[in-house]
Design an enzyme around this catalytic site. Structure first.
Site, short mmCIF file in Angstrom:
data_model
loop_
_atom_site.label_atom_id
_atom_site.label_comp_id
_atom_site.label_asym_id
_atom_site.label_seq_id
_atom_site.Cartn_x
_atom_site.Cartn_y
_atom_site.Cartn_z
N PHE A 162 0.86 -1.18 0.00
CA PHE A 162 0.00 0.00 0.00
C PHE A 162 0.90 1.22 0.00
CE2 PHE A 162 -2.25 3.56 1.80
CZ PHE A 162 -3.42 3.56 1.07
N ASP A 247 9.59 3.00 1.65
CA ASP A 247 8.39 3.78 1.97
C ASP A 247 8.19 3.72 3.48
OD1 ASP A 247 5.87 4.76 2.50
OD2 ASP A 247 4.93 3.84 0.76
N LYS A 276 2.96 11.65 6.67
CA LYS A 276 2.14 11.48 7.87
C LYS A 276 2.72 12.21 9.08
CE LYS A 276 -0.23 7.35 6.25
NZ LYS A 276 -1.39 8.09 5.74
#
Length: 425
Positions: A162, A247, A276
């Site tokens: 994801f 990531d 984030k």
């Protein structure tokens, strides 16, 4: 006559007078459902305020936040250090665009590069933008440095990944809900099983420019690869002159008990993708971080963002980096995470099939014979714990790193009680 319209007049014009300052949860949810696109299926709670690891709904009920906005709120809600940084910058200037320099960007990128042990930072806004930017950088590096033939670059990704929801990113997702009815898809990606270094190496050819992986897969259910996987990825990519892109948008910035999850395996990637928590839960901030021999391939005008590197984002991002530089939050995640996982492992065999994770990040597989992950999260919500399900019967816990040990114990106690209610032995 003034052209200004006050809030009450605007509410009257739009027919929302009764809804301004909503205090009824049902009405608030109904209003959102009527006018917001239905691309989410949230739990039936309307959060109005937050402090530390706790949030309060519009009726005054408090909940322990065990999601932290998918790790975006690592440092807690209303963190005073981050709020002070944001307030100070709000009173000065918030946006200049990159057409001009601003006095916050230089200190931010310098501190972030130092934190990551790299030379350069490409500032963006959202995590998906960081991934898209990393893909562009890898392709440009492949053509301009490695010598890959024009239009032939390929990037290797892992099954179950994801990395975001943009069209290019979903092109290499194997999640049907992310892909259905959104094609045609972007070519240039090869998918191999996560955790299988041999399959990864077999997929590399002369046109491979990068391997893009999550050090720990978040949306897949907090999947931790075998201990030798990331070191093997680092060795293979180095030997084949292929970039290793990590990531760390969910796993990075303290969540796993280290600044970056790759540190747990003792490896350093060529590029970090961050987001984030980099914005402290206040503003969207993301970045690609690497050395000049890679990020230096970008030329003026080839990539950009109106808001990327804006003064407000840079000021908040700098405050985040300075907090991480002390090591305090990483140590809290390590210590409290060990305690959390010990408690959760005690539920295995009592409604829980498996527990995975690192630091204050846990994936919990609920016995599907008992309940779905959604049902468990709904029951936890009723007891004052907010968590998120994924892939059927798996739930995720990722509380802010400021959470107290006694609050973690209470949350696990609520989970145990919910499982018992569903019939666990």
């Amino acid at each position: 006559m003034s052209a200004r319209i006050d809030q009450a007049e605007l509410a009257d014009r739009t027919g929302l007078t009764a809804q301004v300052g909503l205090t009824d949860q049902t009405a608030a949810i109904a209003l959102e459902n009527e006018h917001a696109a239905h691309n989410y299926h949230p739990l039936a709670v309307v959060v109005a305020s937050g402090d530390g690891a706790w949030v309060t709904d519009i009726n005054g009920k408090r909940y322990l936040d065990c999601l932290a906005a998918y790790s975006a709120v690592n440092f807690g809600h209303s963190n005073p250090v981050l709020l002070d940084a944001a307030r100070a910058q709000l009173g000065r200037i918030t946006l200049t665009s990159r057409a001009f320099h601003n006095d916050q960007l230089g200190p931010f990128v310098t501190a972030l590069a130092r934190l990551a042990g790299k030379d350069m930072v490409l500032p963006m806004n959202t995590g998906a933008e960081a991934v898209e930017s990393g893909i562009k950088v890898a392709r440009a590096w492949g053509y301009r440095v490695k010598g890959v033939a024009a239009g032939m670059a390929n990037i290797i990704v892992a099954g179950g990944n994801f990395h975001g929801r943009t069209t290019t990113i979903i092109s290499f997702s194997d999640d049907d809900s992310a892909r259905a009815d959104f094609g045609p898809f972007t070519p240039g990606f090869r998918t191999v099983p996560y955790g299988d270094a041999a399959a990864l190496e077999a997929a590399i050819d002369e046109n491979t420019v990068a391997v893009l992986i999550e050090p720990i897969q978040g949306e897949a259910g907090i999947v931790v690869p075998p201990a030798d996987y990331l070191p093997a990825v680092r060795e293979i990519t180095s030997r084949h002159n292929v970039l290793f892109i990590a990531d760390e948008i969910q796993s990075g910035l303290g969540r796993t008990g280290a600044t970056f999850a790759v540190e747990l395996a003792g490896v350093v990637p060529d590029l970090y993708l961050l987001g984030k928590a980099l914005g402290g839960g206040i503003v969207p901030v993301s970045a690609v971080v690497g050395n000049a021999d890679i990020l230096g391939v970008l030329r003026p005008g080839e990539h950009g963002s109106t808001f990327g590197g804006n003064p407000l984002a840079a000021a908040v991002g700098l405050a985040v980096v300075n907090m991480l530089a002390t090591g305090e939050y990483q140590q809290r995640a390590q210590d409290l995470g060990a305690h959390l996982h010990e408690r959760l492992l005690g539920l295995v065999g009592h409604g829980v099939l498996e527990v995975r994770g690192a630091g204050l990040w846990a994936g919990i597989d609920i016995d599907p014979a008992l309940a779905s992950g959604r049902a468990v999260c709904e029951a936890l919500m009723e007891r004052g714990v907010l968590a998120k399900d994924t892939h059927g019967s798996t739930i995720r816990l990722a509380p802010p790193l400021v959470v107290a040990a006694e609050d973690l114990d209470w949350a696990v106690d609520q989970l145990a009680a919910v499982l018992e209610e569903f019939g666990a032995a």
